[in-house]
Design a protein around this motif. Structure first.
Motif, PDB file in Angstrom:
ATOM      1  N   SER A  27       0.724  -1.055   0.044  1.00  0.00           N
ATOM      2  CA  SER A  27      -0.154  -0.130  -0.129  1.00  0.00           C
ATOM      3  C   SER A  27       0.934   1.135  -0.082  1.00  0.00           C
ATOM      4  O   SER A  27       0.607   2.230  -0.709  1.00  0.00           O
ATOM      5  CB  SER A  27      -0.911  -0.093   1.206  1.00  0.00           C
ATOM      6  N   THR A  60      -5.219   4.442  -6.963  1.00  0.00           N
ATOM      7  CA  THR A  60      -4.898   3.467  -5.770  1.00  0.00           C
ATOM      8  C   THR A  60      -5.739   2.422  -5.320  1.00  0.00           C
ATOM      9  O   THR A  60      -5.394   1.330  -4.973  1.00  0.00           O
ATOM     10  CB  THR A  60      -4.603   4.542  -4.492  1.00  0.00           C
ATOM     11  N   VAL A 119       2.435   1.580  -3.436  1.00  0.00           N
ATOM     12  CA  VAL A 119       1.299   2.082  -4.481  1.00  0.00           C
ATOM     13  C   VAL A 119       1.195   3.669  -4.311  1.00  0.00           C
ATOM     14  O   VAL A 119       0.934   4.417  -5.354  1.00  0.00           O
ATOM     15  CB  VAL A 119       0.066   1.333  -4.308  1.00  0.00           C
ATOM     16  N   PHE A 120       0.852   3.981  -3.132  1.00  0.00           N
ATOM     17  CA  PHE A 120       0.482   5.454  -2.853  1.00  0.00           C
ATOM     18  C   PHE A 120       1.790   6.232  -2.954  1.00  0.00           C
ATOM     19  O   PHE A 120       1.383   7.332  -3.619  1.00  0.00           O
ATOM     20  CB  PHE A 120       0.167   5.435  -1.279  1.00  0.00           C
TER      21      PHE A 120
END
Length: 331
Positions: A20, A300, A23-24
């Motif tokens: 996560s 996202t 990705v962000f």
């Protein structure tokens, strides 16, 4: 088995957090701002003055927390994601969950069907070619498998569309459903129509993986059929199907299960690219549009959903491998 499963689940958590964050971060460092296009649209389309457009976008940045520092926005977004709050699209300010809900089901249906197609068709073909080594069928399947491995999914999709149009006068598909079933409620007829619509994307997306499974099954079976325990089983008078399936294939199945975890992300990425070429209403075209427009929360969310499916696929492969080979549970 319970201890092994707990260890794998505990590994799932840090992997999810790291995924996560990456990705962000990738979408954060992309040039531009999610509301830049919206500000331009206010000026060009709605005749806002530049100052009024800037004031409006600054208000939206404050509302959605885009004016905060990176880490605060990341942890806020991650906490909302875990609660099922995916934010809104900056293109039309609709909830992201409304945009991806049905598309996610279509993506899972296509990817799952492609995986089933690959293993159900590929494993028996690999077994047969190994058993009939150097036969006509072995050579024919080997040539077709090499061709299948060498053609990318998107190029195969283009070839299929061109072939259908120019040789069979069949127009390109407009989605998974026929026009009469697009807005119709779910019924047996719509389900059968969806099954017919899945045939083309499953063939396009699953061809490369099918060829890979055929080659791996054949190679593993050729090794297994030469082992001493297989010769011993034949010497004891066991029937040939029992020798091949119960003894040789049982050892050869481990690499196929391991391949499942590695093949799952390839199927998902192939589904994204293939759906864009075929014009299917899945996550692929939506992801491409959101990346082009820097639609932060849509991008996202889709990438996280694909990543979670990848983690689940690898976890499932680990569990199946542990069930097939008890020695793995004690590694």
């Amino acid at each position: 088995m319970a201890t092994y499963l707990i260890r794998r689940l505990l590994n799932f958590i840090p992997t999810f957090v790291l995924m996560s964050f990456v990705v962000f971060l990738i979408l954060e460092i992309a040039p531009g701002d999610p509301l830049t296009r919206y500000e331009q649209a206010l000026v060009v389309t709605y005749n806002y003055s530049i100052d009024a457009a800037e004031a409006r976008t600054d208000q939206l940045r404050s509302l959605y927390g885009l004016d905060r520092n990176f880490f605060l926005r990341f942890f806020t977004w991650l906490a909302n994601f875990l609660r099922g709050e995916f934010g809104v699209s900056f293109n039309n300010f609709r909830p992201v969950s409304d945009l991806i809900g049905q598309r996610l089901l279509y993506s899972i249906a296509i990817s799952g069907s492609a995986l089933i197609f690959m293993y159900v068709v590929g494993v028996p073909i690999g077994l047969w070619t190994a058993y009939r080594q150097y036969g006509v069928s072995d050579y024919a399947v080997s040539v077709v498998a090499f061709i299948g491995l060498s053609i990318p999914n998107f190029f195969l999709a283009l070839l299929v569309l061109v072939g259908l149009l120019f040789f069979f006068d069949i127009p390109p598909p407009q989605g998974l459903f026929s026009p009469e079933y697009v807005d119709a409620p779910w019924s047996l007829g719509k389900l059968l129509d969806a099954g017919r619509g899945l045939i083309l994307p499953v063939l396009v997306i699953g061809t490369e993986g099918l060829a890979k499974i055929v080659r791996i099954t054949r190679a593993n079976m050729l090794d297994g059929l030469q082992d001493e325990y297989v010769r011993t089983a034949r010497a004891k008078g066991l029937a040939e199907p029992a020798v091949v399936l119960k003894h040789a294939f049982r050892v050869a199945v481990n690499p196929l299960i391991s391949l499942f975890g590695m093949q799952f992300p390839l199927i998902l990425s192939g589904e994204v690219v293939g759906s864009i070429v075929l014009g299917l209403p899945t996550l692929g075209p939506l992801l491409l549009d959101s990346l082009r427009s820097l639609d932060l929360y849509v991008s996202t969310t889709i990438l996280m959903v694909l990543g979670i499916l990848l983690l689940i696929g690898n976890l499932l492969a680990d569990v199946l491998l542990a069930l097939a080979d008890p020695r793995i549970r004690f590694d």
